[in-house]
Motif scaffolding. Structure first.
Motif, mmCIF file in Angstrom:
data_model
loop_
_atom_site.group_PDB
_atom_site.id
_atom_site.type_symbol
_atom_site.label_atom_id
_atom_site.label_comp_id
_atom_site.label_asym_id
_atom_site.label_seq_id
_atom_site.Cartn_x
_atom_site.Cartn_y
_atom_site.Cartn_z
ATOM 1 N N ASN A 1 0.865 -1.179 0.000
ATOM 2 C CA ASN A 1 0.000 0.000 0.000
ATOM 3 C C ASN A 1 0.901 1.228 0.000
ATOM 4 O O ASN A 1 1.235 1.770 1.043
ATOM 5 C CB ASN A 1 -0.899 -0.013 1.237
ATOM 6 N N VAL B 1 2.430 4.730 -2.693
ATOM 7 C CA VAL B 1 2.236 5.562 -3.875
ATOM 8 C C VAL B 1 3.531 5.588 -4.682
ATOM 9 O O VAL B 1 4.601 5.853 -4.129
ATOM 10 C CB VAL B 1 1.855 7.000 -3.448
ATOM 11 N N CYS C 1 5.015 6.306 1.336
ATOM 12 C CA CYS C 1 3.851 6.188 2.214
ATOM 13 C C CYS C 1 2.759 7.136 1.722
ATOM 14 O O CYS C 1 3.034 8.304 1.437
ATOM 15 C CB CYS C 1 4.257 6.535 3.643
ATOM 16 N N PRO C 2 1.514 6.671 1.614
ATOM 17 C CA PRO C 2 0.438 7.544 1.144
ATOM 18 C C PRO C 2 0.078 8.659 2.131
ATOM 19 O O PRO C 2 -0.496 9.666 1.736
ATOM 20 C CB PRO C 2 -0.742 6.605 0.933
ATOM 21 N N ARG C 3 0.445 8.507 3.403
ATOM 22 C CA ARG C 3 0.104 9.525 4.402
ATOM 23 C C ARG C 3 1.208 10.563 4.558
ATOM 24 O O ARG C 3 0.968 11.753 4.463
ATOM 25 C CB ARG C 3 -0.169 8.879 5.763
#
Length: 150
Positions: A74, A76, A97-99
């Motif tokens: 998970n 990007v 990390c997407p966050r």
């Protein structure tokens, strides 16, 4: 009005043998910020390390006697970067990390993940405990400070 009678049957599989998927333990890994990043069928500590940067090597495809790992990433995909290595350069397609946008993994082939033979997880990027910094996250920082002091 007619009476409604319902019957239910309880099924139990105590005599059945466990299937490979039911006995497989999946490992979950998180970014330093606490975001879920990776689910994999084997502990990252037990996987081989890459000699150039000590990244964990995850095999994406079966080849000969080596089996591919089962995993879900998970993250990007970002633009590729060029890293200077001994004897040349290496193009890395990084996953963040997407966050918090921290780089967590890379591969030598363009996205999506698993498109190449291997995916490399950066050393110190992931933790098995959500919200906890991995113990090896700052190992390179310690080496740099020890070299500057001496």
């Amino acid at each position: 009005m007619p009476k409604v009678v319902s019957r239910s049957a309880v099924s139990s599989s105590t005599d059945a043998r466990p299937t490979p998927s039911s006995t497989a333990a999946l490992r979950v890994y998180y970014c330093i910020c606490g975001e879920f990043i990776l689910v994999i069928d084997k502990s990252l500590a037990s996987l081989p390390r890459r000699q150039t940067d000590n990244a964990t090597v995850i095999r994406c495809h079966d080849s000969g006697d080596a089996k591919a790992r089962i995993f879900k990433l998970n993250a990007v995909a970002k633009d590729p970067i060029l890293v200077e290595r001994q004897g040349g350069h290496e193009k890395q397609y990084r996953f963040h990390c997407p966050r918090c946008a921290l780089p967590v993994a890379y591969q030598p082939t363009p996205p999506p993940a698993k498109s190449g033979p291997f995916l490399y997880v950066l050393k110190g990027a992931l933790s098995q405990i959500q919200g906890q910094v991995p113990p090896d996250a700052f190992d390179d920082e310690k080496l740099l400070s020890e070299n500057n002091i001496a």
